[in-house]
Scaffold this motif. Sequence first.
Motif, short mmCIF file in Angstrom:
data_model
loop_
_atom_site.label_atom_id
_atom_site.label_comp_id
_atom_site.label_asym_id
_atom_site.label_seq_id
_atom_site.Cartn_x
_atom_site.Cartn_y
_atom_site.Cartn_z
N MET A 1 0.89 -1.11 0.10
CA MET A 1 -0.08 -0.17 -0.22
C MET A 1 0.94 1.28 0.07
N SER A 2 0.63 2.17 -0.81
CA SER A 2 1.51 3.36 -1.08
C SER A 2 0.54 4.78 -1.17
N ASN A 3 0.82 5.63 -0.44
CA ASN A 3 0.27 6.87 -0.56
C ASN A 3 1.20 8.01 0.09
N LYS A 4 1.22 9.00 -0.67
CA LYS A 4 2.09 9.94 -0.40
C LYS A 4 1.57 11.00 0.78
N ALA A 5 0.30 10.89 1.09
CA ALA A 5 -0.18 11.58 2.10
C ALA A 5 0.00 10.84 3.57
N CYS A 6 0.41 9.57 3.55
CA CYS A 6 0.60 8.65 4.69
C CYS A 6 2.03 8.58 5.20
N LEU A 7 2.29 8.19 6.33
CA LEU A 7 3.75 7.82 6.76
C LEU A 7 3.61 6.55 7.66
N LYS A 8 4.44 5.52 7.33
CA LYS A 8 4.41 4.44 8.12
C LYS A 8 2.79 3.76 8.29
N ILE A 9 2.45 3.41 6.81
CA ILE A 9 0.97 2.59 6.81
C ILE A 9 1.32 1.35 7.52
N SER A 10 0.34 0.94 8.13
CA SER A 10 0.32 -0.62 8.76
C SER A 10 -1.04 -0.91 8.74
N GLU A 11 -1.13 -2.40 8.59
CA GLU A 11 -2.29 -3.08 8.46
C GLU A 11 -3.04 -3.44 9.76
N LEU A 12 -4.26 -3.27 10.27
CA LEU A 12 -4.66 -3.52 11.46
C LEU A 12 -5.22 -5.01 11.54
N ALA A 13 -5.24 -5.53 12.67
CA ALA A 13 -5.46 -7.15 13.06
C ALA A 13 -7.08 -7.10 12.60
N GLY A 14 -7.54 -8.23 12.57
CA GLY A 14 -8.95 -8.57 12.15
C GLY A 14 -9.43 -8.53 10.87
N GLY A 15 -8.60 -8.20 9.95
CA GLY A 15 -9.07 -8.13 8.50
C GLY A 15 -9.60 -9.48 8.09
N THR A 16 -10.17 -9.53 6.83
CA THR A 16 -10.53 -10.79 6.24
C THR A 16 -9.74 -10.67 4.73
N ALA A 17 -9.93 -11.91 4.01
CA ALA A 17 -9.43 -12.08 2.80
C ALA A 17 -10.04 -11.01 1.78
N SER A 18 -11.08 -10.31 2.00
CA SER A 18 -11.55 -9.52 1.07
C SER A 18 -11.83 -8.09 1.85
N GLN A 19 -11.50 -7.89 2.97
CA GLN A 19 -11.65 -6.59 3.78
C GLN A 19 -10.40 -6.37 4.75
N LYS A 20 -9.60 -5.41 4.39
CA LYS A 20 -8.53 -4.90 5.39
C LYS A 20 -8.82 -3.62 5.69
N SER A 21 -7.98 -3.31 6.97
CA SER A 21 -8.01 -1.98 7.60
C SER A 21 -6.64 -1.51 7.90
N PHE A 22 -6.39 -0.31 7.44
CA PHE A 22 -4.95 0.34 7.80
C PHE A 22 -4.93 1.64 8.37
N SER A 23 -3.87 1.79 8.94
CA SER A 23 -3.50 3.21 9.81
C SER A 23 -2.37 3.71 9.48
N CYS A 24 -2.39 5.13 9.42
CA CYS A 24 -1.26 5.62 8.92
C CYS A 24 -0.98 7.28 9.74
N LYS A 25 0.12 7.77 9.87
CA LYS A 25 0.19 9.28 10.22
C LYS A 25 0.13 9.94 8.93
N ILE A 26 -0.80 11.09 9.13
CA ILE A 26 -1.02 11.81 7.84
C ILE A 26 0.25 12.73 7.84
N ILE A 27 0.63 12.92 6.43
CA ILE A 27 1.65 13.85 6.11
C ILE A 27 1.36 14.71 5.02
N GLY A 28 0.08 14.78 4.79
CA GLY A 28 -0.27 15.55 3.56
C GLY A 28 -1.85 15.49 3.57
N VAL A 29 -2.35 16.88 2.99
CA VAL A 29 -3.68 17.11 2.68
C VAL A 29 -4.30 17.27 1.54
#
Length: 216
Positions: A1-29
């Motif tokens: 996963m890549s996005n120049k608005a986010c720093l340190k993107i990480s996948e959150l626990a509890g996802g499934t094969a069809s649905q994932k959740s991610f978190s990051c620190k915002i570095i762009g708007v």
Amino acid sequence: MSNKACLKISELAGGTASQKSFSCKIIGVGTQALVITDAGGNSLYANNLTIPLTKQPQVSMTTSLGTVVIELNPAAAPITVDNFLNYTESGFYVNKIFHRVISNFVIQGGGFTADLNQATTQAPIKLEANNGLSNLRGSIAMARTAAADSATSQFFINVVDNLTLDTNAGGYAVFGKVVSGLDVVDKIKAVPTSTRGGLTDVPNTAVVINSMIQTQ
């Protein structure tokens, strides 16, 4: 996963094969491209992510003299903001003091306890001066030694316009500003100080950081 608005993107626990959740620190708007790829680099999902301009991260710092709310600017200083938030999230700043108070210059803290013991810090970070932000009254910047890339946990809040700090000795990296509680900053800058423990401009009565919490 890549996005120049986010720093340190990480996948959150509890996802499934069809649905994932991610978190990051915002570095762009604004609107940014979001791309999710598999281990082989194949695109699995692509879309635009909109981060409102009103959602800059904020930290509430409660001190023994009142509360100060600081709005951070990760777009201008991503490394510095990430570093500051890492210390915030770990609880490092709790029970640290403002150990250097100069009424016509800055209030500086985030490195010493009330008995003037210096805390162990993370590795120093790269200097992000000359990022378009200036050392104006109410801005927050990183303290450092004479070496450019030496900032760790200590920060200072400018109590007057200190434009010379933008360029002096390579500059001092501003990474946010006070949006509430500037009156508390003014209370801190007015406390009596003396020389103690080999440090100058130390408040006679400790100004303690009771909590530092990211609120936005």
